[in-house]
Design an enzyme around this catalytic site. Sequence first.
Site, mmCIF file in Angstrom:
data_model
loop_
_atom_site.group_PDB
_atom_site.id
_atom_site.type_symbol
_atom_site.label_atom_id
_atom_site.label_comp_id
_atom_site.label_asym_id
_atom_site.label_seq_id
_atom_site.Cartn_x
_atom_site.Cartn_y
_atom_site.Cartn_z
ATOM 1 N N ASN A 48 0.492 -1.108 -0.485
ATOM 2 C CA ASN A 48 0.139 0.042 -0.329
ATOM 3 C C ASN A 48 0.570 1.467 0.111
ATOM 4 O O ASN A 48 0.715 2.220 -1.008
ATOM 5 C CB ASN A 48 -1.106 0.448 1.223
ATOM 6 C CG ASN A 48 -1.869 -0.984 1.060
ATOM 7 O OD1 ASN A 48 -1.928 -2.243 0.251
ATOM 8 N ND2 ASN A 48 -2.809 -1.427 2.341
ATOM 9 N N LYS A 93 -4.172 3.359 -11.790
ATOM 10 C CA LYS A 93 -3.043 3.572 -13.099
ATOM 11 C C LYS A 93 -3.562 3.652 -14.440
ATOM 12 O O LYS A 93 -2.620 4.867 -15.399
ATOM 13 C CB LYS A 93 -2.084 2.861 -13.168
ATOM 14 C CG LYS A 93 -1.921 2.878 -11.476
ATOM 15 C CD LYS A 93 -1.062 1.316 -11.466
ATOM 16 C CE LYS A 93 -0.682 1.148 -9.336
ATOM 17 N NZ LYS A 93 -2.195 1.618 -8.846
ATOM 18 N N LYS A 131 -7.270 18.053 -51.002
ATOM 19 C CA LYS A 131 -7.363 18.123 -49.884
ATOM 20 C C LYS A 131 -5.905 17.752 -48.925
ATOM 21 O O LYS A 131 -4.865 17.088 -49.813
ATOM 22 C CB LYS A 131 -7.929 16.797 -49.398
ATOM 23 C CG LYS A 131 -9.209 16.982 -49.164
ATOM 24 C CD LYS A 131 -10.272 18.297 -48.732
ATOM 25 C CE LYS A 131 -9.994 17.992 -47.282
ATOM 26 N NZ LYS A 131 -11.350 17.119 -46.890
ATOM 27 N N GLN A 160 -6.385 0.525 -7.443
ATOM 28 C CA GLN A 160 -5.183 0.017 -8.522
ATOM 29 C C GLN A 160 -5.989 0.740 -9.061
ATOM 30 O O GLN A 160 -4.954 0.859 -11.196
ATOM 31 C CB GLN A 160 -5.983 -1.411 -8.382
ATOM 32 C CG GLN A 160 -4.804 -2.231 -9.918
ATOM 33 C CD GLN A 160 -4.863 -3.115 -8.913
ATOM 34 O OE1 GLN A 160 -4.016 -3.740 -8.000
ATOM 35 N NE2 GLN A 160 -6.003 -4.720 -9.771
ATOM 36 N N SER A 164 -6.266 13.382 -48.422
ATOM 37 C CA SER A 164 -6.928 12.761 -48.320
ATOM 38 C C SER A 164 -7.190 11.327 -49.402
ATOM 39 O O SER A 164 -6.553 11.055 -50.415
ATOM 40 C CB SER A 164 -8.242 13.298 -49.044
ATOM 41 O OG SER A 164 -9.583 12.261 -49.555
ATOM 42 N N ASN A 170 -4.964 18.031 -45.095
ATOM 43 C CA ASN A 170 -5.835 17.710 -43.662
ATOM 44 C C ASN A 170 -4.963 17.709 -42.769
ATOM 45 O O ASN A 170 -4.091 17.946 -42.867
ATOM 46 C CB ASN A 170 -6.351 16.555 -43.343
ATOM 47 C CG ASN A 170 -7.606 16.129 -44.576
ATOM 48 O OD1 ASN A 170 -8.184 16.979 -44.725
ATOM 49 N ND2 ASN A 170 -7.771 15.119 -45.300
HETATM 50 N N1 ARG Z 1 -1.975 -3.722 -7.641
HETATM 51 C C1 ARG Z 1 -2.190 -2.347 -6.308
HETATM 52 C C2 ARG Z 1 -2.501 -0.868 -6.355
HETATM 53 O O1 ARG Z 1 -1.864 -1.282 -7.538
HETATM 54 C C3 ARG Z 1 -0.705 -2.388 -5.394
HETATM 55 C C4 ARG Z 1 -1.032 -2.436 -3.623
HETATM 56 C C5 ARG Z 1 -2.025 -3.675 -3.470
HETATM 57 N N2 ARG Z 1 -2.606 -3.798 -2.078
HETATM 58 C C6 ARG Z 1 -3.815 -4.681 -1.144
HETATM 59 N N3 ARG Z 1 -3.326 -4.650 -0.268
HETATM 60 N N4 ARG Z 1 -4.033 -4.876 -2.368
HETATM 61 O O2 ARG Z 1 -2.895 -0.814 -5.396
#
Ligand code: ARG
Length: 465
Positions: A116, A331, A289, A328, A283, A291
């Site tokens: 975490n 990302k 054209k 998660q 085109s 573009n």
């Molecule tokens: N892959 C997880 C994320 O992107 C990492 C942390 C996961 N922690 C857990 N206790 N499952 O957040």
Amino acid sequence: MSNEHNQEKLSSARFSESTDAFVEAFTASIQFDKRMYRQDIQGSIAHAKMLTKVGILNETELREIINGLQQIQTEIEAGEFNWSIQQEDIHMNIEARLTSLIGITGKKLHTGRSRNDQVATDIRLYIRDEIDLILPELKRLQAGMIQLAEREADTIMPGFTHLQTAQPVTFGHHMLAWFEMIKRDVERLQDCRKRVNTLPLGSAALAGTTYPIDREFTATLLGFERITENSLDGVSDRDFAIEFTAFAATLMMHLSRFSEELVLWSSAQFQFIDLPDRFCTGSSIMPQKKNPDVPELVRGKTGRVYGHLMSLLTLMKSQPLAYNKDNQEDKEPLFDTVDTVRGSLRAFADMIPAILVQKEMTYEAAKRGFSTATDLADYLVGKGLAFRDSHEVVGLAVAHGIKTGQDLSEMSLDTLQGFCDKITEDVFEVLTLEGSVAARDHLGGTAPNQVRAAVARAKLYIEQA
Ligand code: ARG
């Protein structure tokens, strides 16, 4: 399990049956979070050094860990690393490989930390790295704008409100309006970097750790300016990512406005600019054209960044403390925001200084649409009329011009005096486009003098930034 270094899930002891194969794939993030491998390794090396400093690891173990992690980095960069879904994410993939390389010492690396605080650290390092690549690219874009503004300091074009011809402006002045917007974006990003650059490691799972860790030491090793002051907040905060994405959305909003003008200006109807061929495509059916794909795409890509901002805000909405697996999902929006911003900036920084301005066309366009009408009104105020009355007089003159197809500057003195007997020969000085722009000669005004002064200030600004 097939992979040599994925013998076992690292956290499997508690379970009496193995994870459902679909659930394993559904919950894994390795497909996308492997992008943070460098930051993960960098963070782990710093963590191991800290553990050694406080006596939890010895020097030999530290050396083994560093060597192992460096080898893993080499394997990843050579495309030889065996990514495993069973190991779920970047953190466990690297740790499992480390243990298969160096044995029991690899299992000690995770002492005093949790995924975490590890993932929160990785994302911060990742965004910080990206900010440090985006800032110079913003500067390159600004340099291109300054160059174009300087080149076109005297070039006259129509200025618009409501997309109707309003008053003449200089092209350089128009360009520097974009410079100002990007300047604020740079400031927003620099400000965002301060909060990104905060170390959450040491928060552990959520409550901190029983080990005598030295967070200041880890922060110094990783170049963090400060440390999160609450472990629950440290593992769960993602508002730094929201801030970054908000910066990105604002930048893209600016670039999309700019794109819209480039698309309009390069059309056969405007012909204000010529975009070099290398930024355009043809085109497949219409041979004539050319573009303006680059500005069109940047305008279009703005939408996905707005979407990512909304994703992240919604992701965090109503989440209880502390870490939740929801996080998660931070990302992919973040990564795509980075890719979109970097691509768009690169295209714009390359394209802007290469724009060719069609001065005759912008000049002719400024002459149409009675762009010096306000100048005539101001002139009459100078001759003693109240502004509302002069506005009325000029309105009549414009109506006459529309009927006869003449610009104000093309009417005879006699005709003009028919609208107001205070008009004298000197009126023609204010009715020219050159006179009109030159008269707006104060800080922030469109006069060529002011454009050159603003260019000088802008050059100084980006040298110091
Ligand atoms: N892959 C997880 C994320 O992107 C990492 C942390 C996961 N922690 C857990 N206790 N499952 O957040």
